[in-house]
Write an enzyme that holds these catalytic residues in place. Structure first.
Site, PDB file in Angstrom:
ATOM      1  N   ARG A  36       0.818  -1.223   0.000  1.00  0.00           N
ATOM      2  CA  ARG A  36       0.000   0.000   0.000  1.00  0.00           C
ATOM      3  C   ARG A  36       0.851   1.273   0.000  1.00  0.00           C
ATOM      4  O   ARG A  36       0.404   2.305  -0.493  1.00  0.00           O
ATOM      5  CB  ARG A  36      -0.948   0.009   1.199  1.00  0.00           C
ATOM      6  N   LYS A 198     -17.107 -16.411   4.537  1.00  0.00           N
ATOM      7  CA  LYS A 198     -18.522 -16.317   4.862  1.00  0.00           C
ATOM      8  C   LYS A 198     -19.381 -15.818   3.707  1.00  0.00           C
ATOM      9  O   LYS A 198     -19.054 -14.853   3.036  1.00  0.00           O
ATOM     10  CB  LYS A 198     -18.708 -15.397   6.063  1.00  0.00           C
ATOM     11  N   GLY A 350      -7.862  -8.570   0.611  1.00  0.00           N
ATOM     12  CA  GLY A 350      -6.550  -8.777   1.236  1.00  0.00           C
ATOM     13  C   GLY A 350      -6.048 -10.203   1.086  1.00  0.00           C
ATOM     14  O   GLY A 350      -4.900 -10.438   0.688  1.00  0.00           O
ATOM     15  N   GLY A 373     -12.836  -4.193   1.430  1.00  0.00           N
ATOM     16  CA  GLY A 373     -14.226  -3.765   1.615  1.00  0.00           C
ATOM     17  C   GLY A 373     -14.714  -2.816   0.529  1.00  0.00           C
ATOM     18  O   GLY A 373     -15.822  -2.961   0.014  1.00  0.00           O
TER      19      GLY A 373
HETATM   20  P1  ADP Z   1     -10.561 -11.525   0.986  1.00  0.00           P
HETATM   21  O1  ADP Z   1      -9.711 -11.016   2.131  1.00  0.00           O
HETATM   22  O2  ADP Z   1      -9.753 -11.791  -0.232  1.00  0.00           O
HETATM   23  O3  ADP Z   1     -11.762 -10.652   0.731  1.00  0.00           O
HETATM   24  P2  ADP Z   1     -12.019 -13.301   2.702  1.00  0.00           P
HETATM   25  O4  ADP Z   1     -11.466 -12.583   3.896  1.00  0.00           O
HETATM   26  O5  ADP Z   1     -13.450 -13.139   2.404  1.00  0.00           O
HETATM   27  O6  ADP Z   1     -11.131 -12.959   1.411  1.00  0.00           O
HETATM   28  O7  ADP Z   1     -11.779 -14.872   2.869  1.00  0.00           O
HETATM   29  C1  ADP Z   1     -10.516 -15.393   3.148  1.00  0.00           C
HETATM   30  C2  ADP Z   1     -10.593 -16.443   4.215  1.00  0.00           C
HETATM   31  O8  ADP Z   1     -11.492 -17.475   3.858  1.00  0.00           O
HETATM   32  C3  ADP Z   1      -9.245 -17.111   4.397  1.00  0.00           C
HETATM   33  O9  ADP Z   1      -8.800 -16.863   5.725  1.00  0.00           O
HETATM   34  C4  ADP Z   1      -9.522 -18.592   4.166  1.00  0.00           C
HETATM   35  O10 ADP Z   1      -8.827 -19.429   5.062  1.00  0.00           O
HETATM   36  C5  ADP Z   1     -11.019 -18.675   4.405  1.00  0.00           C
HETATM   37  N1  ADP Z   1     -11.609 -19.843   3.744  1.00  0.00           N
HETATM   38  C6  ADP Z   1     -11.600 -20.130   2.423  1.00  0.00           C
HETATM   39  N2  ADP Z   1     -12.196 -21.310   2.189  1.00  0.00           N
HETATM   40  C7  ADP Z   1     -12.607 -21.791   3.380  1.00  0.00           C
HETATM   41  C8  ADP Z   1     -13.273 -22.975   3.791  1.00  0.00           C
HETATM   42  N3  ADP Z   1     -13.645 -23.908   2.926  1.00  0.00           N
HETATM   43  N4  ADP Z   1     -13.529 -23.125   5.112  1.00  0.00           N
HETATM   44  C9  ADP Z   1     -13.146 -22.174   5.995  1.00  0.00           C
HETATM   45  N5  ADP Z   1     -12.509 -21.047   5.680  1.00  0.00           N
HETATM   46  C10 ADP Z   1     -12.233 -20.851   4.367  1.00  0.00           C
HETATM   47 MG    MG Z   2      -9.959 -11.180   4.273  1.00  0.00          MG
END
Ligand code: ADP
Ligand code: MG
Length: 394
Positions: A36, A198, A350, A373
């Site tokens: 960043r 989620k 992230g 976000g």
């Molecule tokens: P980003 O930061 O790219 O927006 P998120 O924060 O929404 O992504 O999601 C990332 C998290 O989702 C990671 O910590 C990963 O471990 C978790 N994750 C991905 N697949 C699963 C799964 N099948 N069960 C539990 N956690 C998961």
């Molecule tokens: Mg994340």
């Protein structure tokens, strides 16, 4: 509808309040990842070269509205100094008489970094008087903090009432252009990939993307709520029972629109994310005592197939618990597939960006966003307060 840009401003001798997102991860008193900081360098260097006196401001972490040395921008000042090759003095605060004196005595081509904006609760409250106090430090305003633009905070929104005309920085402009390319006239087919933990974080995004994409691939933890909606037993996988009905409706919506939704056909299961190994099973055979922690090889092959021929790809959310090597294969494989399909790709979030870096393909991605976000809210079609506050180019 283009926003006024920092390049449109006459900066010579002016004090520029530059709002950046310098909210970087810290470790051992230093900056753990300076992505960043590097991302804001073009705007910083543009301003300094144009003879501006730059007042640089950011938040860092969540210090709960009071000074906390743990969230000082001191490590950021040190790293920025190395990147810029010039001194980056850190003010003791972000408002107040002492800081005003410092800002006034700044020479053209020099910068002053303000201390963490969130040391004051007024920042997150979008407080007018606080914004005015910030505005007193400068003559004009540039926002380069796209990653924070979904927050109506004082340094992002209220301040634009006191420093006019508010202009976009170069990073802000690049982010808006790349993400805008997804929403406005994307080259088709347009394929979206969503994953992560989620479904509740991203259900609105699913719904809004269904209006725009030709295909939507769903992996990660959120896929299990969709699989549950189809009547599959998902064992101890991440499921949000209260969202199953919404997932079902989203699939019906996709059906009506003729949008293909790709869901996992197999998954890598284990006891827990800490488990040392997993095994792939079909989604109809997930053992009741295990959880799905990655997409399986058949799913990776199908998703790769769905990407072939795509002209535009947008991706947010890992396909599995990629932080742990037994469950990283799906995410890393998909990162390579995104690059290999030759589409213009945009990746945000992230964890997703970390995964793309881990796969070693970040440089071949069309655009890697600095936002999480704000990336999601922008793609949901929402108006970001920090973008709305910027002046239009006349
Ligand atoms: P980003 O930061 O790219 O927006 P998120 O924060 O929404 O992504 O999601 C990332 C998290 O989702 C990671 O910590 C990963 O471990 C978790 N994750 C991905 N697949 C699963 C799964 N099948 N069960 C539990 N956690 C998961
Ligand atoms: Mg994340």
């Amino acid at each position: 509808m283009a926003k006024l840009s920092v390049e449109d401003l006459d900066l010579q001798g002016k004090r520029v309040f530059l709002r950046a997102d310098l909210n970087v991860p810290l470790a051992d008193g230093g900056v753990a990842d300076d992505t960043r900081l590097r991302a804001v360098l073009p705007t910083l260097e543009h301003c300094l070269k144009a003879g501006a006196r730059v007042i640089l401001a950011s938040h860092l972490g969540r210090p709960k509205g009071k000074p906390d040395p743990k969230y000082s921008l001191a490590p950021v000042a040190k790293r920025l100094e190395e990147l810029l090759g010039q001194p980056v003095p850190l003010a003791p605060d972000c408002v107040g008489e002492a800081v005003e004196t410092q800002a006034r005595s700044l020479e053209p081509g020099r910068l002053l970094l303000l201390e963490n904006l969130r040391f004051h609760p007024e920042e997150e409250a979008n407080d007018g008087a606080f914004a005015q106090a910030l505005a007193r430090l400068a003559d004009c305003y540039v926002n380069d903090a796209f990653a924070a633009a979904h927050r109506a905070h004082a340094s992002i929104e209220a301040i634009t009432r006191y420093l006019s005309p508010p202009a976009a920085g170069l990073l802000m402009r690049r982010e808006l252009a790349a993400l805008g390319r997804i929403l406005e006239r994307p080259e088709r087919p347009l394929v979206a990939i969503l994953g992560g933990a989620k479904v509740s974080d991203k259900l609105t995004l699913v719904q809004s993307l269904l209006d725009k994409v030709d295909a939507l691939l769903v992996g990660g933890g959120m896929a299990f709520t969709f699989l549950a909606a189809l009547g599959h037993g998902v064992g101890r996988s991440l499921v949000e029972p209260e969202r199953i009905e919404l997932a079902r409706r989203a699939m019906a919506q996709a059906n009506r629109r003729g949008v293909h939704i790709g869901l996992p056909v197999d998954t890598v299961v284990a006891d827990s994310p800490q488990s040392g190994e997993g095994r792939a099973v079909g989604v109809r055979e997930i053992p009741g005592h295990l959880m799905g922690l990655d997409i399986g090889p058949l799913t990776l092959a199908r998703f790769t197939q769905a990407l072939s021929g795509a002209k535009t790809v947008v991706w947010n959310g890992p396909m599995g618990v990629f932080e742990r090597s037994p469950f990283a294969r799906g995410t890393l494989g998909l990162a390579r597939a995104v690059v290999a399909c030759g589409a213009f790709s945009v990746v945000g979030g992230g964890d997703t960006v970390a995964a793309v870096n881990q796969a070693g393909v970040a440089r071949k991605i069309g655009y890697v966003s600095t936002a999480g976000g704000a990336f999601i809210e922008f793609l949901e079609g929402r108006t970001l307060p920090g973008v709305a506050a910027l002046a239009e180019r006349s």
